[in-house]
Write a protein that holds these residues in place. Structure first.
Motif, mmCIF file in Angstrom:
data_model
loop_
_atom_site.group_PDB
_atom_site.id
_atom_site.type_symbol
_atom_site.label_atom_id
_atom_site.label_comp_id
_atom_site.label_asym_id
_atom_site.label_seq_id
_atom_site.Cartn_x
_atom_site.Cartn_y
_atom_site.Cartn_z
ATOM 1 N N MET A 1 83.665 -67.824 -24.978
ATOM 2 C CA MET A 1 82.834 -67.156 -26.007
ATOM 3 C C MET A 1 83.677 -66.104 -26.747
ATOM 4 N N LYS A 2 83.637 -66.182 -28.074
ATOM 5 C CA LYS A 2 84.361 -65.175 -28.861
ATOM 6 C C LYS A 2 83.350 -64.158 -29.379
ATOM 7 N N LYS A 3 83.793 -62.918 -29.477
ATOM 8 C CA LYS A 3 82.854 -61.905 -29.964
ATOM 9 C C LYS A 3 83.567 -60.792 -30.740
ATOM 10 N N TYR A 4 82.781 -60.076 -31.530
ATOM 11 C CA TYR A 4 83.275 -58.857 -32.173
ATOM 12 C C TYR A 4 82.616 -57.677 -31.475
ATOM 13 N N ILE A 5 83.402 -56.631 -31.266
ATOM 14 C CA ILE A 5 82.830 -55.356 -30.821
ATOM 15 C C ILE A 5 82.978 -54.424 -32.024
ATOM 16 N N ILE A 6 81.877 -53.863 -32.439
ATOM 17 C CA ILE A 6 81.903 -53.005 -33.643
ATOM 18 C C ILE A 6 81.313 -51.630 -33.318
ATOM 19 N N GLN A 7 82.065 -50.598 -33.662
ATOM 20 C CA GLN A 7 81.529 -49.225 -33.592
ATOM 21 C C GLN A 7 81.074 -48.901 -35.003
ATOM 22 N N GLY A 8 79.790 -48.743 -35.170
ATOM 23 C CA GLY A 8 79.260 -48.569 -36.526
ATOM 24 C C GLY A 8 79.429 -47.158 -37.055
ATOM 25 N N GLY A 9 79.045 -47.014 -38.325
ATOM 26 C CA GLY A 9 78.975 -45.678 -38.906
ATOM 27 C C GLY A 9 80.171 -45.250 -39.728
ATOM 28 N N HIS A 10 81.092 -46.174 -40.003
ATOM 29 C CA HIS A 10 82.251 -45.791 -40.841
ATOM 30 C C HIS A 10 82.081 -46.367 -42.248
ATOM 31 N N PRO A 11 82.044 -45.518 -43.270
ATOM 32 C CA PRO A 11 81.975 -46.058 -44.640
ATOM 33 C C PRO A 11 83.247 -46.865 -44.936
ATOM 34 N N LEU A 12 83.112 -48.033 -45.517
ATOM 35 C CA LEU A 12 84.294 -48.859 -45.816
ATOM 36 C C LEU A 12 84.909 -48.411 -47.131
ATOM 37 N N LYS A 13 86.223 -48.248 -47.119
ATOM 38 C CA LYS A 13 86.927 -47.812 -48.338
ATOM 39 C C LYS A 13 88.216 -48.595 -48.481
ATOM 40 N N GLY A 14 88.520 -49.048 -49.670
ATOM 41 C CA GLY A 14 89.792 -49.745 -49.883
ATOM 42 C C GLY A 14 89.606 -51.032 -50.666
ATOM 43 N N ASN A 15 90.560 -51.938 -50.464
ATOM 44 C CA ASN A 15 90.566 -53.187 -51.234
ATOM 45 C C ASN A 15 90.463 -54.386 -50.310
ATOM 46 N N ILE A 16 89.728 -55.374 -50.762
ATOM 47 C CA ILE A 16 89.624 -56.631 -49.999
ATOM 48 C C ILE A 16 89.862 -57.769 -50.977
ATOM 49 N N SER A 17 90.670 -58.738 -50.545
ATOM 50 C CA SER A 17 90.916 -59.885 -51.411
ATOM 51 C C SER A 17 90.212 -61.091 -50.789
ATOM 52 N N VAL A 18 89.391 -61.781 -51.565
ATOM 53 C CA VAL A 18 88.664 -62.907 -50.970
ATOM 54 C C VAL A 18 89.492 -64.188 -51.085
ATOM 55 N N SER A 19 89.195 -65.120 -50.188
ATOM 56 C CA SER A 19 89.955 -66.372 -50.161
ATOM 57 C C SER A 19 89.296 -67.409 -51.074
ATOM 58 N N GLY A 20 89.863 -68.597 -51.069
ATOM 59 C CA GLY A 20 89.267 -69.693 -51.824
ATOM 60 C C GLY A 20 87.938 -70.092 -51.198
ATOM 61 N N SER A 21 87.117 -70.767 -51.986
ATOM 62 C CA SER A 21 85.757 -71.090 -51.567
ATOM 63 C C SER A 21 85.701 -72.295 -50.627
ATOM 64 N N LYS A 22 85.052 -72.096 -49.480
ATOM 65 C CA LYS A 22 84.848 -73.191 -48.519
ATOM 66 C C LYS A 22 84.054 -74.325 -49.173
ATOM 67 N N ASN A 23 82.970 -73.952 -49.844
ATOM 68 C CA ASN A 23 82.070 -75.001 -50.351
ATOM 69 C C ASN A 23 82.600 -75.694 -51.606
ATOM 70 N N ALA A 24 83.660 -75.130 -52.209
ATOM 71 C CA ALA A 24 84.345 -75.864 -53.290
ATOM 72 C C ALA A 24 85.454 -76.730 -52.707
ATOM 73 N N THR A 25 86.092 -76.233 -51.639
ATOM 74 C CA THR A 25 87.251 -76.949 -51.097
ATOM 75 C C THR A 25 86.875 -78.341 -50.586
ATOM 76 N N MET A 26 85.754 -78.436 -49.864
ATOM 77 C CA MET A 26 85.453 -79.729 -49.228
ATOM 78 C C MET A 26 85.135 -80.835 -50.247
ATOM 79 N N PRO A 27 84.299 -80.601 -51.266
ATOM 80 C CA PRO A 27 84.122 -81.657 -52.273
ATOM 81 C C PRO A 27 85.425 -81.998 -53.006
ATOM 82 N N ILE A 28 86.278 -81.002 -53.235
ATOM 83 C CA ILE A 28 87.541 -81.288 -53.937
ATOM 84 C C ILE A 28 88.478 -82.078 -53.021
ATOM 85 N N LEU A 29 88.475 -81.749 -51.731
ATOM 86 C CA LEU A 29 89.264 -82.575 -50.802
ATOM 87 C C LEU A 29 88.745 -84.012 -50.826
#
Ligand code: EPZ
Length: 419
Positions: A1-29
């Motif tokens: 079993m895989k899990k995340y442990i998260i300590q909440g309460g921290h405002p997120l700040k910074g930059n995030i780059s998103v990846s290519g779309s899963k639901n576009a990739t499969m029809p194109i494949l």
């Protein structure tokens, strides 16, 4: 079993780059299977579902070689069977578009079963009705879908519902058929537009891109091209909500802001500041508790069903009441019971959830039921007081590329663990 442990309460700040779309990739494949040559795809997301899809393609005869990070050469010169054995692999819904593609390439296809998130009954009657009009005979034997067509006949098809998967399948089956096919009441999702863009670049003649009526003039053959998969609008939306729910300030990059206007407008209604910096970069910040809101999910350009569960987490912490109506899948509120374990006040039935916003959520041990439910629980845990354990994150990793690392680099206290 895989899990995340998260300590909440921290405002997120910074930059995030998103990846290519899963639901576009499969029809194109799937579309690469129509080509006799070597196609190059870039911006392919690094996800469990894509690895499974590659395995299925290899069983049909494709050779897939990575040549750079997130870039693959797909050699489809030796596609020799439409009988795609999926034994030993987890079932994925994305495999549905192999039906139209392999039917067109080989003339028959057998796909043992379709999996995917348990968010409703998810029948494929609209796919099969449309493919029948194109000349395919279908049978379902012990759960396996079998389709056969001597020849694909161009046709005029009306879809009872603008199904994403059915639209993709009918495009794939008809673009190399002789004659003109019309698909009315087609899905208008941006991922369909990306599929059409890919096919047109390869020599297909598909008109009406992004509209409800697609006109397809069959061409004899398609040629290999290089194509960059569109950005994942559901990942982008999830990170926007992550900023809002933690009262943070995130800039989200590698996006196409036109693809999720409904989410941008709704987040502004909740009080978030959303600034479109370029069409490929957006900044979302929130200074106070979100205000209650109302949404109804609908096919594109309506509010996306895939963003409904993340919005349920936001509604849980809103100042006031929210009403969320789900019109696409009938079983998408299971996550409410887990959010309620964190202190949310959600009452729901199959189609509607009423949420009385609370001031605080509290860390808890919660179980992921499906991909977007998992994203919702991560968002709730990021904003909650104390520690949460999110169990069953395999489902999340089917659709979010390095979610934990992306969030951690913006200040989240999140650890991924494998028992
Ligand atoms: C695709 O599912 C996506 N999945 C879903 O994303 C997404 O939520 C959905 O499109 C809508 O945008 C993949 O691309 C793998 P539909 P799909 O056919 O093709 C009913 C995620 O979290 N229907 O548009 O299955 C169906 O039961 C996933 O990434 C029929 O009744 O969606 C549903 O109620 C979840 N008969 C509605 O239509 C049919 O023949 C929409 O389904 C087909 C569909």
């Amino acid at each position: 079993m895989k899990k995340y442990i998260i300590q909440g309460g921290h405002p997120l700040k910074g930059n995030i780059s998103v990846s290519g779309s899963k639901n576009a990739t499969m029809p194109i494949l799937s579309a690469t299977l129509l080509i006799d040559g070597i196609t190059r795809l870039t911006n392919v997301p690094d996800l469990g579902d894509i690895d499974i899809f590659f395995e299925l393609m290899k069983r049909a005869g494709a050779i897939i070689t990575p040549y750079e990070k997130n870039a693959f050469e797909i050699d489809t010169r030796n596609i020799h069977t439409g009988d795609v054995d999926d034994s030993g692999l987890e079932k994925i819904r994305g495999s549905q578009t192999l039906l139209g593609a392999l039917l067109a390439r080989i003339g028959k296809v057998t796909l043992p079963s379709l999996g995917g998130c348990q968010i409703g009954a998810r029948p494929i009657d609209i796919h099969l009705n449309g493919l029948k009009q194109l000349g395919a005979e279908s049978s379902i034997i012990k759960g396996a879908v079998h389709l056969e067509a001597q020849k694909i006949n161009a046709s005029h098809i009306y879809l009872d519902y603008p199904s994403f998967g059915a639209t993709a399948n009918l495009i794939l089956a008809s673009c190399t058929a002789q004659g003109n096919t019309i698909i009315e009441n087609a899905a208008q999702e941006p991922e369909i537009a990306d599929l059409v863009n890919f096919l047109n670049k390869s020599g297909a003649k598909i008109y009406g891109i992004g509209s409800k009526t697609l006109r397809i003039t069959g061409v004899e053959r398609l040629r290999p091209v290089t194509h960059r998969i569109m950005p994942d609008r559901i990942q982008a939306s999830t990170y926007m909500i992550a900023s809002a729910i933690t009262q943070g300030d995130l800039t989200i990059e590698n996006i196409s802001a036109n693809d999720f206007s409904s989410v941008i407008f709704k987040l502004r209604e909740t009080g978030a500041e959303v600034q479109i910096m370029n069409m490929d970069k957006i900044r979302v910040s929130m200074r106070q508790r979100p205000m209650g809101f109302k949404i109804k999910t609908m096919p594109f350009p309506g509010f996306p069903t895939d963003v409904q569960s993340p919005m349920l987490a936001l509604a849980s912490l809103a100042d006031g009441m929210s009403v969320i109506m789900e019109s696409v899948f009938e079983n998408r509120f299971q996550v409410a019971q887990e959010l309620n374990r964190m202190g949310a006040k959600i009452v729901y039935n199959e189609r509607m959830a009423t949420v009385i916003g609370v001031e605080n959520l509290y860390g808890a041990v919660v179980q992921v039921q499906n991909l977007r439910a998992g994203a919702s629980l991560v968002l709730a845990a990021l904003a909650a007081q104390g520690e949460s354990e999110i169990l069953g994150i395999e489902a999340i990793e089917r659709g979010y590329d390095n979610l934990d690392k992306q969030l951690a680099q913006c200040g989240a206290e999140i650890t991924r663990m494998e028992d």
